[in-house]
Write an enzyme that holds these catalytic residues in place. Structure first.
Site, PDB file in Angstrom:
ATOM      1  N   ALA A  10       0.825  -1.210   0.000  1.00  0.00           N
ATOM      2  CA  ALA A  10       0.000   0.000   0.000  1.00  0.00           C
ATOM      3  C   ALA A  10       0.860   1.261   0.000  1.00  0.00           C
ATOM      4  O   ALA A  10       0.515   2.256   0.632  1.00  0.00           O
ATOM      5  CB  ALA A  10      -0.944  -0.006   1.201  1.00  0.00           C
ATOM      6  N   GLY A  11       1.979   1.211  -0.727  1.00  0.00           N
ATOM      7  CA  GLY A  11       2.768   2.413  -0.936  1.00  0.00           C
ATOM      8  C   GLY A  11       2.146   3.252  -2.032  1.00  0.00           C
ATOM      9  O   GLY A  11       0.986   3.056  -2.414  1.00  0.00           O
ATOM     10  N   GLY A  14       1.452   1.012  -5.373  1.00  0.00           N
ATOM     11  CA  GLY A  14       0.377   0.055  -5.121  1.00  0.00           C
ATOM     12  C   GLY A  14      -0.966   0.739  -5.011  1.00  0.00           C
ATOM     13  O   GLY A  14      -1.972   0.265  -5.554  1.00  0.00           O
ATOM     14  N   LYS A 107      10.668  -2.740  -8.774  1.00  0.00           N
ATOM     15  CA  LYS A 107      11.802  -2.508  -9.677  1.00  0.00           C
ATOM     16  C   LYS A 107      13.105  -2.625  -8.905  1.00  0.00           C
ATOM     17  O   LYS A 107      13.465  -1.727  -8.146  1.00  0.00           O
ATOM     18  CB  LYS A 107      11.688  -1.119 -10.320  1.00  0.00           C
ATOM     19  CG  LYS A 107      10.429  -0.934 -11.162  1.00  0.00           C
ATOM     20  CD  LYS A 107      10.334   0.454 -11.777  1.00  0.00           C
ATOM     21  CE  LYS A 107       9.076   0.589 -12.633  1.00  0.00           C
ATOM     22  NZ  LYS A 107       8.978   1.922 -13.284  1.00  0.00           N
ATOM     23  N   GLY A 138       7.281   0.633 -16.601  1.00  0.00           N
ATOM     24  CA  GLY A 138       7.337   1.680 -17.614  1.00  0.00           C
ATOM     25  C   GLY A 138       7.403   3.049 -16.971  1.00  0.00           C
ATOM     26  O   GLY A 138       7.428   3.193 -15.745  1.00  0.00           O
ATOM     27  N   SER A 140       6.295   5.917 -15.256  1.00  0.00           N
ATOM     28  CA  SER A 140       5.044   6.190 -14.538  1.00  0.00           C
ATOM     29  C   SER A 140       5.309   6.672 -13.125  1.00  0.00           C
ATOM     30  O   SER A 140       5.956   5.974 -12.345  1.00  0.00           O
ATOM     31  CB  SER A 140       4.197   4.908 -14.484  1.00  0.00           C
ATOM     32  OG  SER A 140       4.999   3.795 -14.109  1.00  0.00           O
ATOM     33  N   LYS A 193      17.558   1.594 -14.251  1.00  0.00           N
ATOM     34  CA  LYS A 193      17.298   3.025 -14.470  1.00  0.00           C
ATOM     35  C   LYS A 193      17.330   3.804 -13.152  1.00  0.00           C
ATOM     36  O   LYS A 193      17.618   5.004 -13.136  1.00  0.00           O
ATOM     37  CB  LYS A 193      15.967   3.224 -15.199  1.00  0.00           C
ATOM     38  CG  LYS A 193      14.741   2.646 -14.492  1.00  0.00           C
ATOM     39  CD  LYS A 193      14.031   3.632 -13.600  1.00  0.00           C
ATOM     40  CE  LYS A 193      12.892   2.957 -12.871  1.00  0.00           C
ATOM     41  NZ  LYS A 193      12.182   3.872 -11.968  1.00  0.00           N
TER      42      LYS A 193
END
Length: 333
Positions: A10-11, A14, A107, A138, A140, A193
């Protein structure tokens, strides 16, 4: 067709993805380990620590009981820091009683093993529990997704059917999803990245401008591609959304916590102070160590990654490291 999705984590990301799913007509449980966060979401519909201006749709239900959260789900979406994924997957393997689509939107690379997230999930979840594993990645920012800003990302999986299912779950007028079968490239691009984003923040914190930023992003992409190809990725993936696209968004925006961490390093702060004040996990820090070790293991030249590793783990002076990068022996591009 409506599906039931369990969002684990729930970060900020999420929360944003859960909101997209509800808006698309799906039933969503969001799981957190923190009782106070569960109560805040269910009572106030807010998540102030991660998204100050955001209000959860009333349909989302927050839970701290993992078994209850995944009960009856058609798919599970994992959105937690990389360091916790293996243990969570072990917990899930004891709970799941049928085949589900497993999605992750995290990620990073695992410390010590240097493994991608889908590999961790494959190792810890039995074949009886996984219909397919999909990486959702991607360019975002959660802060923009919750405002319905136009966003394009990739659903990557070796199982094309699973990737298309995830595409259908999320795609709408402002959130466009492409499919990709190169999950290696998508996960490597997503993880590495963050290293380059720390470097971009350092450059900004030092006061350098667009020339320096463009050079760093471009040469950073070359490093990511070299390691990705060595690990079996398709080179074209790094020209796509989870490669150059994710680099652009993460290396140019204060929304990125990796960029913010780098900016403070450029201003002269120590990494311990930066991380203690951030309040959220900065994935690029641990990923830098994993990528540095992975590059050494495979004999891949990654000078930017090595330079940032020196800053983060050997307390090297950022100006000294940057000067050494610029004074490397000339070579052909």
């Amino acid at each position: 067709m409506s599906s039931k999705i369990a969002v684990l984590g729930a970060g900020s990301w999420g929360s944003a993805l859960a909101s997209v799913l509800v808006e698309n007509g799906h039933q969503v449980n969001i799981w957190t380990r923190e009782e106070s966060q569960k109560n805040e979401i269910n009572t106030n519909r807010t998540n102030k620590r991660y998204l100050k201006e955001f209000k959860f749709p009333k349909e989302i239900v927050a839970m701290t009981d993992l078994k209850q959260a995944v009960s009856g789900a058609n798919a599970i979406l994992v959105v937690i820091p990389t360091s916790g994924i293996r243990e969570l997957a072990k917990e899930l393997n004891k709970i799941i009683d049928r085949k589900l689509t497993i999605i992750h939107a995290s990620k990073g690379l695992e410390q010590q093993t240097h493994k991608r997230i889908s590999v961790i999930l494959e190792e810890e979840l039995s074949d009886d529990h996984t219909e397919g594993i999909v990486a959702l990645s991607g360019p975002s920012h959660a802060e923009e997704v919750v405002k319905r800003d136009l966003t394009t990302i990739t659903a990557a999986s070796l199982n094309q059917t699973s990737a298309q299912y995830v595409q259908e779950l999320f795609i709408n007028d402002y959130f466009r999803v492409y499919t990709n079968t190169d999950i290696i490239g998508v996960e490597i691009g997503a993880a590495l990245k963050n290293i380059i984003a720390i470097g971009a923040g350092i450059i900004a914190g030092l006061g350098y401008g667009d020339n320096a930023k463009a050079g760093l992003v471009t040469r950073g992409l070359a490093e990511i591609s070299r390691l990705g190809l060595e690990l079996g990725a398709d080179p074209l993936t790094f020209m796509g959304l989870s490669g150059v696209g994710d680099l652009i968004v993460t290396c140019t925006s204060p929304h990125s916590r990796n960029w913010r961490a780098g900016y403070q390093l450029g201003e002269g702060k120590k990494i311990e102070s930066v991380l203690s004040n951030m309040g959220m996990v900065v994935e690029g820090v641990s990923t830098t160590q994993a990528a540095f070790e992975l590059a050494e293991e495979h004999g891949i030249e990654m000078p930017i990654t090595e330079a940032i590793y020196e800053v983060l783990y050997n307390d090297a002076e950022v100006k000294y490291v940057l000067r050494n990068l610029m004074q490397r022996k000339g070579k052909a591009e």
